[in-house]
Write a protein that holds these residues in place. Structure first.
Motif, PDB file in Angstrom:
ATOM      1  N   ALA A  95      27.424  43.622 -17.823  1.00  0.00           N
ATOM      2  CA  ALA A  95      28.725  43.087 -18.230  1.00  0.00           C
ATOM      3  C   ALA A  95      29.199  42.034 -17.235  1.00  0.00           C
ATOM      4  N   LEU A  96      28.989  42.278 -15.953  1.00  0.00           N
ATOM      5  CA  LEU A  96      29.359  41.299 -14.937  1.00  0.00           C
ATOM      6  C   LEU A  96      28.551  40.023 -15.117  1.00  0.00           C
ATOM      7  N   GLY A  97      27.270  40.166 -15.379  1.00  0.00           N
ATOM      8  CA  GLY A  97      26.434  38.992 -15.626  1.00  0.00           C
ATOM      9  C   GLY A  97      26.935  38.186 -16.807  1.00  0.00           C
ATOM     10  N   GLU A  98      27.368  38.893 -17.843  1.00  0.00           N
ATOM     11  CA  GLU A  98      27.907  38.203 -19.020  1.00  0.00           C
ATOM     12  C   GLU A  98      29.208  37.484 -18.678  1.00  0.00           C
ATOM     13  N   ARG A  99      30.097  38.184 -17.976  1.00  0.00           N
ATOM     14  CA  ARG A  99      31.391  37.583 -17.621  1.00  0.00           C
ATOM     15  C   ARG A  99      31.222  36.333 -16.764  1.00  0.00           C
ATOM     16  N   LEU A 100      30.258  36.370 -15.838  1.00  0.00           N
ATOM     17  CA  LEU A 100      30.061  35.239 -14.927  1.00  0.00           C
ATOM     18  C   LEU A 100      29.028  34.239 -15.433  1.00  0.00           C
ATOM     19  N   ASP A 101      28.464  34.504 -16.618  1.00  0.00           N
ATOM     20  CA  ASP A 101      27.421  33.652 -17.177  1.00  0.00           C
ATOM     21  C   ASP A 101      26.309  33.457 -16.150  1.00  0.00           C
ATOM     22  N   ALA A 102      25.801  34.577 -15.646  1.00  0.00           N
ATOM     23  CA  ALA A 102      24.852  34.574 -14.534  1.00  0.00           C
ATOM     24  C   ALA A 102      23.559  35.290 -14.891  1.00  0.00           C
ATOM     25  N   ILE A 103      22.530  35.015 -14.118  1.00  0.00           N
ATOM     26  CA  ILE A 103      21.268  35.736 -14.191  1.00  0.00           C
ATOM     27  C   ILE A 103      21.436  37.060 -13.465  1.00  0.00           C
ATOM     28  N   VAL A 104      20.896  38.141 -14.044  1.00  0.00           N
ATOM     29  CA  VAL A 104      20.984  39.460 -13.434  1.00  0.00           C
ATOM     30  C   VAL A 104      19.581  39.881 -13.009  1.00  0.00           C
ATOM     31  N   LEU A 105      19.416  40.127 -11.704  1.00  0.00           N
ATOM     32  CA  LEU A 105      18.118  40.531 -11.162  1.00  0.00           C
ATOM     33  C   LEU A 105      18.035  42.048 -11.087  1.00  0.00           C
ATOM     34  N   THR A 106      16.915  42.594 -11.551  1.00  0.00           N
ATOM     35  CA  THR A 106      16.709  44.045 -11.575  1.00  0.00           C
ATOM     36  C   THR A 106      15.224  44.364 -11.417  1.00  0.00           C
ATOM     37  N   THR A 107      14.942  45.613 -11.074  1.00  0.00           N
ATOM     38  CA  THR A 107      13.562  46.116 -11.095  1.00  0.00           C
ATOM     39  C   THR A 107      13.366  47.073 -12.266  1.00  0.00           C
ATOM     40  N   ASP A 108      14.424  47.358 -12.979  1.00  0.00           N
ATOM     41  CA  ASP A 108      14.408  48.381 -14.019  1.00  0.00           C
ATOM     42  C   ASP A 108      13.805  47.830 -15.319  1.00  0.00           C
ATOM     43  N   ALA A 109      12.570  48.223 -15.584  1.00  0.00           N
ATOM     44  CA  ALA A 109      11.855  47.738 -16.766  1.00  0.00           C
ATOM     45  C   ALA A 109      12.566  48.113 -18.066  1.00  0.00           C
ATOM     46  N   ALA A 110      13.357  49.189 -18.042  1.00  0.00           N
ATOM     47  CA  ALA A 110      14.071  49.616 -19.252  1.00  0.00           C
ATOM     48  C   ALA A 110      15.068  48.573 -19.727  1.00  0.00           C
ATOM     49  N   TRP A 111      15.482  47.668 -18.840  1.00  0.00           N
ATOM     50  CA  TRP A 111      16.429  46.626 -19.221  1.00  0.00           C
ATOM     51  C   TRP A 111      15.792  45.605 -20.149  1.00  0.00           C
ATOM     52  N   GLY A 112      14.468  45.512 -20.105  1.00  0.00           N
ATOM     53  CA  GLY A 112      13.774  44.500 -20.898  1.00  0.00           C
ATOM     54  C   GLY A 112      13.762  43.166 -20.170  1.00  0.00           C
ATOM     55  N   VAL A 113      13.436  42.124 -20.904  1.00  0.00           N
ATOM     56  CA  VAL A 113      13.368  40.773 -20.335  1.00  0.00           C
ATOM     57  C   VAL A 113      14.073  39.800 -21.263  1.00  0.00           C
ATOM     58  N   GLY A 114      14.355  38.636 -20.732  1.00  0.00           N
ATOM     59  CA  GLY A 114      14.953  37.590 -21.545  1.00  0.00           C
ATOM     60  C   GLY A 114      16.460  37.549 -21.401  1.00  0.00           C
ATOM     61  N   GLY A 115      17.009  36.497 -21.923  1.00  0.00           N
ATOM     62  CA  GLY A 115      18.446  36.304 -21.809  1.00  0.00           C
ATOM     63  C   GLY A 115      18.837  36.183 -20.348  1.00  0.00           C
TER      64      GLY A 115
END
Length: 122
Positions: A95-115
């Motif tokens: 949600a923070l990434g959406e609000r700031l129109d930012a890239i979100v970095l993660t190691t969690d594969a469950a998040w998927g990829v893209g966007g």
């Protein structure tokens, strides 16, 4: 701008695969959600890590802690139907990434990829 999920910051602190990617992103600056900052503190302490040193290292980068807003909470709640496997902290980070129109970095594969999502261990 970059938003750092707790898992990305932990990968950096623990020098895990993808740590170099996180370090490069940290050099660019960005934000971390307060909920994810708490997650990093908690997991570091549980693992018996030297939190004061880790905190000093993370704070040496141009990165700020961003508070959770009511809008973030609403977006995170709406993501539950679409991504029920993600924790509240994960959804708040997105949600923070959406609000700031930012890239979100993660190691969690469950998040998927893209966007907005950038898997640091691809």
């Amino acid at each position: 701008m970059n938003v750092f999920d707790g898992s990305a910051l932990l990968a950096f602190l623990l020098d895990e695969r993808g740590a170099d990617t996180v370090e490069s992103a940290l050099d660019e600056g960005g934000v971390r959600a307060a909920a994810n900052w708490s997650e990093v503190v908690q997991k570091s302490l549980v693992a018996g890590r030297d939190w004061p040193t880790a905190r000093t290292l993370l704070l040496s980068y141009s990165m700020r802690v961003e508070s959770v807003t009511a809008e973030d909470g609403e977006v995170a709640a709406s993501l539950l139907a679409e991504r029920p496997y993600l924790s509240l902290g994960d959804r708040l980070c997105l949600a923070l990434g959406e609000r700031l129109d930012a890239i979100v970095l993660t190691t969690d594969a469950a998040w998927g990829v893209g966007g907005r999502i950038r898997q640091i261990r691809e």
